[in-house]
Design an enzyme around this catalytic site. Structure first.
Site, short mmCIF file in Angstrom:
data_model
loop_
_atom_site.label_atom_id
_atom_site.label_comp_id
_atom_site.label_asym_id
_atom_site.label_seq_id
_atom_site.Cartn_x
_atom_site.Cartn_y
_atom_site.Cartn_z
N GLU A 277 52.72 44.10 31.57
CA GLU A 277 53.77 43.24 31.12
C GLU A 277 54.67 44.04 29.84
O GLU A 277 56.01 43.75 29.83
CB GLU A 277 53.05 42.21 30.45
CG GLU A 277 53.91 40.91 29.97
CD GLU A 277 53.12 39.76 29.75
OE1 GLU A 277 52.79 38.77 30.43
OE2 GLU A 277 52.48 39.70 28.58
N GLU A 280 57.31 46.09 31.64
CA GLU A 280 58.38 45.23 32.26
C GLU A 280 59.35 44.45 31.31
O GLU A 280 60.49 44.50 31.46
CB GLU A 280 57.61 43.87 32.82
CG GLU A 280 58.86 43.11 33.56
CD GLU A 280 57.89 41.78 34.22
OE1 GLU A 280 58.74 40.95 34.89
OE2 GLU A 280 56.72 41.51 33.93
N CYS A 299 50.45 35.07 31.41
CA CYS A 299 49.10 34.91 31.46
C CYS A 299 48.22 33.53 31.58
O CYS A 299 46.98 33.57 32.06
CB CYS A 299 48.36 35.65 30.25
SG CYS A 299 48.89 37.30 29.95
N SER A 319 57.47 36.60 33.12
CA SER A 319 57.00 38.06 33.43
C SER A 319 56.50 37.83 35.04
O SER A 319 55.73 36.97 35.37
CB SER A 319 55.84 38.43 32.66
OG SER A 319 55.36 39.51 32.93
N LYS A 358 42.55 27.86 35.58
CA LYS A 358 41.95 28.96 36.44
C LYS A 358 41.68 28.53 37.77
O LYS A 358 41.48 29.62 38.61
CB LYS A 358 41.14 29.98 35.64
CG LYS A 358 41.72 30.61 34.56
CD LYS A 358 42.72 31.70 34.73
CE LYS A 358 42.98 32.45 33.42
NZ LYS A 358 44.05 33.46 33.71
N GLU A 361 44.37 28.42 39.80
CA GLU A 361 45.18 29.77 39.97
C GLU A 361 44.56 30.73 41.05
O GLU A 361 45.08 31.47 41.92
CB GLU A 361 45.14 30.61 38.75
CG GLU A 361 45.92 31.83 38.63
CD GLU A 361 45.91 32.45 37.35
OE1 GLU A 361 46.85 33.09 36.87
OE2 GLU A 361 44.87 32.84 36.88
N GLU A 365 46.79 33.96 46.86
CA GLU A 365 46.27 34.97 47.72
C GLU A 365 46.86 36.59 47.73
O GLU A 365 48.13 36.63 47.18
CB GLU A 365 46.59 34.62 49.15
CG GLU A 365 45.89 33.34 49.68
CD GLU A 365 46.01 32.99 51.07
OE1 GLU A 365 47.25 33.19 51.41
OE2 GLU A 365 45.01 32.28 51.59
N CYS A 504 43.31 30.25 24.75
CA CYS A 504 42.24 29.96 25.41
C CYS A 504 41.05 29.64 24.71
O CYS A 504 39.87 28.96 25.71
CB CYS A 504 41.88 31.32 26.15
SG CYS A 504 43.48 32.01 27.03
#
Length: 581
Positions: A277, A280, A299, A319, A358, A361, A365, A504
């Site tokens: 990140e 980037e 994230c 991102s 999550k 998320e 795949e 979090c």
């Protein structure tokens, strides 16, 4: 100041203080069910009633303010009888099979009923259980709902998503998904704040503990477990451990006792995320791509669901880096599988996360060469792993301290602070400074992005370049920030967003404590670990990450790294907001 008497005790409090707060100041607790300070002060549950001497009718303590000369009784016979009847009525419409409820022993209604000495219900019990998808990461059991409206208010006032609403009227009044939608069709961010603020078991995460135990017991599976940074700050809370007792090393041992083959720290992939990140960000900055809109961090899956449903036009500003959870899964099923010399299909990757989003998320795949499947196979919340520890009769207090496995063993303080609001930004800036100058800054040079202010901003000078950044947590604050960005009132190059208040550490999968918001305490714990425990405080110094690049990924943002560690945010659809707000 206002002078009054509460339970025959004199008290003097500032004008505008509620009766409940005045009583609290002199150590007199008043029970409550629906009350949330500054969020849900509607007096709906009627459990907090008190007697105002000289008045026939009882009044609620949560939203009535003190008056000069008041004489209040918080537990008179009249009050006790009223509370008892109120709770008996609630229980008559509540499925109180507590032994099979995920909130048993951590349920406000259960505690109040026990305190009131209720042993039987004199009214006919009648509750309605509506159908609900048991595959969805967030589960609602309407038969347990007490209509306190907390979920409605937390979603409206704090997260600004309006997922829940009141349905029907009179005795048929209920809480349901707004606009007559199914939850699968709603623009729910899966932040889980409705779960952590529900006083009963009407809302919970989908329970995946049986699947985890089955994977551990399957001889044909190689079970690989990762533990997120924020989990170490909270996992011992519901197990009776003090904060300094509940080390991550003890949790490693507990997970191994359950049968895990390998246990890793998501801090490794947090450092990996910073490499991708951060690189980037610098590329986008140098290419002039951030002149109008900033690059947003990627994230937090709750935030990703939010921007895709509320502001889809800004999705290109995200991102492309996967979250640390997904990066770890991809690394496990490629780099790690190659090192073990086993088929990636045999690996079953389990995440222990502080988050309910999550779970959603993990449906993403991974397609890479001969392997097609999920990065992560199963996600457990902090609450779920605590339940598994209890279920396996593991004595958490007497666990020995274990160690993480190789070759993804090392982590840095920068990766640890990912769990607190501002942590991703600070970690990224630490390494961005190095990537630009070739030198490390002071590890605390970017501490201005720390703290629990809902929207923080700062300007940093890196090699003569001014970088304007912002950090926001909570989706209501996020909406305010995005509106300001779109209107041109503010301009940043880099923005960190966390869906949950506090980041979090305050996630929807963390242990629940009635009336307490512990994100600040947990976050301070992570900053303490960064400062005191980790010799390395910069992601770019993580030797295991550097070795993974050398042996497998190449350079940050190189072709293989991009194929495995980045994602296409347009590859899946999110239900759109009914009205653009």
């Amino acid at each position: 100041m206002v002078n009054l008497t509460i339970d025959h005790k004199q008290v003097s409090v500032p004008e505008g203080t509620t009766i409940m707060d005045a009583a609290k100041q002199i150590g007199i607790p008043i029970p409550k069910l629906c009350f949330l300070k500054d969020i849900n002060e509607i007096g709906a549950c009627r459990v907090c009633v008190v007697e105002l001497v000289g008045k026939r009718r009882l009044i609620v303590a949560c939203n009535n303010v003190v008056e000069e000369g008041m004489e209040i009784l918080t537990n008179s016979p009249k009050v006790r009888e009223s509370r008892r009847k109120t709770v008996e009525f609630l229980l008559s419409q509540h499925d109180f099979r507590c032994a099979t409820c995920v909130r048993s022993q951590n349920c406000t209604l259960q505690e109040i009923a026990n305190n009131l000495g209720i042993l039987d219900i004199p009214y006919k019990q009648e509750f309605h259980k509506k159908p609900w998808s048991q595959d969805f990461p967030l589960i609602r059991d309407s038969s347990k709902c007490i209509k306190c409206m907390r979920c409605v208010q937390i979603c409206d006032k704090v997260q600004s998503l309006n997922i829940w609403d009141v349905a029907n009227t009179g005795s048929r009044t209920d809480v349901d998904v707004s606009l007559n939608r199914k939850i699968e069709d709603a623009d729910c961010a899966l932040c889980g704040q409705c779960i952590t603020h529900c006083p009963v078991g009407a809302l919970r995460e989908r329970d995946d503990t049986d699947k985890a135990f089955a994977a551990f017991a399957d001889p044909d599976k190689v079970t690989v477990v990762q533990i997120a940074p924020a989990v170490r700050a909270a996992w011992g809370e519901s197990l009776g451990l003090e904060r300094d007792e509940a080390t991550i090393e003890k949790l490693v041992t507990a997970v191994r006792k359950m049968g895990a083959d390998y246990v890793f720290d998501t801090v490794f992939s947090a450092d990996l995320t910073i490499m991708e990140e951060g690189t980037e960000f610098l590329q986008r900055l140098q290419n002039g791509e951030l002149d109008r809109y900033p690059m947003f961090t990627s994230c937090c899956p709750g935030w990703i669901r939010f921007i895709k449903s509320q502001y889809p036009e800004l999705v290109p500003q995200l991102s492309t880096a996967k979250s640390p959870q997904q990066m770890f899964g991809a690394t496990t099923k490629t780099y790690f599988a190659q090192k073990l010399g086993i088929d990636p299909e045999k690996i079953f990757c389990i995440s222990i996360m502080p988050c309910t989003a999550k779970k959603g998320e993990s449906n993403m795949e991974l397609y890479h060469e001969e392997f097609a499947g999920k990065d992560v196979d199963l996600v457990l919340t902090t609450r779920e792993i605590d339940r598994m520890i209890k279920r396996d009769y593991i004595d958490a207090k007497h666990l020995e301290e274990g160690v993480f496995d190789n070759p993804m063993k090392e982590g840095t303080g920068a990766g640890v602070i990912f769990g607190a609001t501002g942590g991703v930004m600070e970690a990224a800036l630490r390494s961005a400074y190095y990537l630009v100058t070739g030198e490390n800054p002071d590890a605390d040079a970017f501490r201005d992005v720390r703290g629990l202010d809902g929207w923080k901003e700062a300007t940093f000078n890196i090699a003569g370049n001014e970088i304007n950044v912002a950090v926001v947590h909570g989706l209501g604050n996020t909406r305010k920030l995005i509106k300001a960005i779109k209107k041109g009132k503010v301009h940043y190059q880099f923005v960190e967003v966390m869906a949950c208040p506090g980041g979090c550490v305050g996630g929807g999968g963390q242990p629940i404590h009635e009336g307490e918001e512990l994100a600040g305490v947990r976050g301070e714990n992570l900053y303490f670990l960064d400062r005191e425990k980790y010799d390395l405080r910069f992601s770019h110094e993580n030797q295991d990450v550097l070795k993974a690049y050398e042996e497998y990924f190449g350079e940050p943002n190189a072709h293989k790294a991009h194929m495995l560690l980045h994602t296409d945010h347009d590859a899946w659809e999110m239900p759109q907001a009914p009205v653009r707000r």
